[in-house]
Design a protein around this motif. Structure first.
Motif, PDB file in Angstrom:
ATOM      1  N   LYS A 108       0.438   7.959  -5.847  1.00  0.00           N
ATOM      2  CA  LYS A 108       0.034   7.101  -6.973  1.00  0.00           C
ATOM      3  C   LYS A 108      -1.457   7.232  -7.281  1.00  0.00           C
ATOM      4  CE  LYS A 108       3.712   3.850  -5.952  1.00  0.00           C
ATOM      5  NZ  LYS A 108       4.087   2.567  -5.379  1.00  0.00           N
TER       6      LYS A 108
ATOM      7  N   CYS B  49     -10.994   6.611  -1.824  1.00  0.00           N
ATOM      8  CA  CYS B  49      -9.940   6.140  -0.922  1.00  0.00           C
ATOM      9  C   CYS B  49      -9.569   7.285   0.023  1.00  0.00           C
ATOM     10  CB  CYS B  49      -8.727   5.711  -1.740  1.00  0.00           C
ATOM     11  SG  CYS B  49      -7.269   5.449  -0.707  1.00  0.00           S
TER      12      CYS B  49
ATOM     13  N   CYS C  80      -6.469  -1.122  -1.780  1.00  0.00           N
ATOM     14  CA  CYS C  80      -5.954  -0.105  -2.715  1.00  0.00           C
ATOM     15  C   CYS C  80      -6.320  -0.517  -4.137  1.00  0.00           C
ATOM     16  CB  CYS C  80      -4.429  -0.013  -2.564  1.00  0.00           C
ATOM     17  SG  CYS C  80      -3.625   0.979  -3.833  1.00  0.00           S
ATOM     18  N   HIS C  81      -6.756   0.463  -4.941  1.00  0.00           N
ATOM     19  CA  HIS C  81      -7.156   0.155  -6.319  1.00  0.00           C
ATOM     20  C   HIS C  81      -6.003  -0.391  -7.157  1.00  0.00           C
ATOM     21  CE1 HIS C  81     -11.214   1.497  -6.034  1.00  0.00           C
ATOM     22  NE2 HIS C  81     -10.888   2.738  -5.695  1.00  0.00           N
ATOM     23  N   LEU C  82      -4.775  -0.094  -6.770  1.00  0.00           N
ATOM     24  CA  LEU C  82      -3.634  -0.592  -7.548  1.00  0.00           C
ATOM     25  C   LEU C  82      -3.613  -2.118  -7.614  1.00  0.00           C
ATOM     26  CD1 LEU C  82      -0.756   1.660  -6.157  1.00  0.00           C
ATOM     27  CD2 LEU C  82      -1.640   1.683  -8.492  1.00  0.00           C
TER      28      LEU C  82
ATOM     29  N   HIS D  24       0.828  -1.208   0.000  1.00  0.00           N
ATOM     30  CA  HIS D  24       0.000   0.000   0.000  1.00  0.00           C
ATOM     31  C   HIS D  24       0.868   1.266   0.000  1.00  0.00           C
ATOM     32  CE1 HIS D  24      -3.080   2.871   1.192  1.00  0.00           C
ATOM     33  NE2 HIS D  24      -3.973   1.942   0.879  1.00  0.00           N
TER      34      HIS D  24
ATOM     35  N   PHE E 259      -7.032   7.875   1.613  1.00  0.00           N
ATOM     36  CA  PHE E 259      -5.635   8.314   1.520  1.00  0.00           C
ATOM     37  C   PHE E 259      -5.377   9.134   0.248  1.00  0.00           C
ATOM     38  CE2 PHE E 259      -0.984   7.214   0.738  1.00  0.00           C
ATOM     39  CZ  PHE E 259      -0.503   8.003   1.782  1.00  0.00           C
TER      40      PHE E 259
ATOM     41  N   MET F 260      -5.097   7.707  -8.667  1.00  0.00           N
ATOM     42  CA  MET F 260      -5.684   7.629 -10.009  1.00  0.00           C
ATOM     43  C   MET F 260      -7.059   8.287  -9.937  1.00  0.00           C
ATOM     44  SD  MET F 260      -4.672   3.637 -10.683  1.00  0.00           S
ATOM     45  CE  MET F 260      -5.207   3.078  -9.083  1.00  0.00           C
TER      46      MET F 260
HETATM   47 FE1  SF4 Z   1      -5.719   5.031  -2.456  1.00  0.00          FE
HETATM   48 FE2  SF4 Z   1      -4.348   3.146  -3.736  1.00  0.00          FE
HETATM   49 FE3  SF4 Z   1      -5.570   5.077  -5.089  1.00  0.00          FE
HETATM   50 FE4  SF4 Z   1      -3.422   5.643  -3.652  1.00  0.00          FE
HETATM   51  S1  SF4 Z   1      -3.517   4.311  -5.452  1.00  0.00           S
HETATM   52  S2  SF4 Z   1      -5.302   6.808  -3.708  1.00  0.00           S
HETATM   53  S3  SF4 Z   1      -3.729   4.278  -1.913  1.00  0.00           S
HETATM   54  S4  SF4 Z   1      -6.550   3.501  -3.845  1.00  0.00           S
END
Ligand code: SF4
Length: 341
Positions: free
Chosen positions: A308, A300, A330-332, A264, A302, A310
């Motif tokens: 990172k 999210c 996390c979407h990643l 994360h 954060f 999106m």
């Molecule tokens: Fe949140 Fe992950 Fe998107 Fe960053 S990449 S804003 S931690 S979901």
């Protein structure tokens, strides 16, 4: 000579290493203020086996202490446990009556609060305070057995038997903290929750107290949740780390995975903020501020601080994904994202 405090537990099936002793499912806690409802814990789930050590880390206000209080059912108004389960050794603490919960504290789950050593009563001898703690939890033990257990518990944390007759002001900070651990293990809990147990101690004493805590954990076969923000201390002591942010578990990994390959972006930022050789020991900090729980960002939580981020992070809350035994929110790491890559 082995004391009976530890011998009892070693012979019990629950004390055997490996079996699951704690399961927290979808725990929600809110605080109701004049300005609105703040969700301090927003669906936290985790599990621990007997003997395992979990570090719960995050910045101030991330929900770490709320988590400890909720597990003990000690949230006070205007806070409220909104839902979820805390299953210790097969019993859901949330389903117990107040009387049953009183007995469960210390015998199933023990809590060593932040600054515990300062909460010792200055005008009562240590022995009397320990015995009162046992009696308050409605144990069926006789007075003689309680005293025996208190003395054995002091011995388990490497304190001299004479401490039983002493007053808190006669003890050093490290000794007082050991007394708090001795109180915590009096009724052989399956789970010990320790909130920053060494924060007021110097580095050497800190290490000794942590070693004592580790020793009693091993002897009891109990699982430990260690709450703190000191990732360095966590790295030395725990097996797994759960990273909390705005009341949600953002990542749960083994300590090795977390430090060598954090998933994360927030875990990565926490680790990168530690002083190291590259940054010449300077504490880096994480850009931006932790969000106010009353005004959490959409999507999210954060995203305003994430390097990172999106587009869809700003509107869609990520699911918690299980990946090779680790969990990450996390979407990643979502399936769609991985398929598109
Ligand atoms: Fe949140 Fe992950 Fe998107 Fe960053 S990449 S804003 S931690 S979901």
């Amino acid at each position: 000579m082995e004391n009976s405090l530890m011998a009892d537990r070693k012979s019990s099936p629950a004390g055997q290493a490996g079996g699951q002793v704690l399961e927290v499912n979808d725990l929600h806690v809110s605080y109701y203020t004049d300005a609105g409802r703040a969700d301090a814990l927003d669906g936290v789930s985790l599990s621990l086996n007997a003997g395992e050590k979990l570090g719960l880390v995050g910045e101030s206000g991330s929900g770490k202490s709320t988590m400890a209080l909720a597990m003990m059912r000690m949230i006070k108004p205007p806070g409220r446990i909104e839902g979820g389960q805390v299953i210790v050794d097969g019993t859901d603490l949330m389903a117990l009556s107040d009387e049953e919960m009183l007995k469960a504290r210390l015998s199933k789950i023990a809590y060593i609060p932040q600054g515990a050593m300062n909460s010792l009563n200055p005008v009562l001898r240590i022995g009397a305070q320990m015995m009162d703690a046992v009696i308050a939890h409605k144990t069926p033990l006789s007075k003689n057995d309680i005293e025996k257990r208190c003395r054995e518990s002091l011995e388990s944390v490497d304190l001299d038997g004479g401490v039983f007759q002493m007053y808190p002001h006669e003890l050093s900070g490290g000794m007082k903290q050991r007394v708090c651990i001795a109180i915590g293990i009096l009724l052989q809990p399956k789970v010990i929750v320790a909130d920053e147990p060494t924060s007021a101690l110097d580095v050497v004493t800190q290490r000794q107290v942590m070693e004592t805590l580790d020793k009693v954990r091993e002897q009891l076969g109990a699982a430990i949740i260690l709450i703190g923000h000191d990732m360095g201390l966590m790295a030395q002591f725990v097996d797994k780390v759960a990273v909390l942010y705005a009341g949600q578990v953002m990542e749960l990994s083994t300590v090795k995975e977390m430090f060598t390959d954090a998933l994360h972006p927030y875990s990565e930022a926490l680790i990168n903020s530690l002083p190291n050789l590259e940054n010449k020991g300077v504490f880096q900090g994480i850009p931006g501020l932790a969000p106010a729980l009353l005004r959490l960002p959409p999507g999210c939580s954060f995203h305003p601080r994430c390097p990172k981020v999106m587009d869809h992070c700003r509107s869609e809350r990520p699911e918690t994904i299980l990946q090779n035994g680790r969990t990450v929110s996390c979407h990643l790491f979502s399936q769609e994202e991985n398929q598109a890559a």
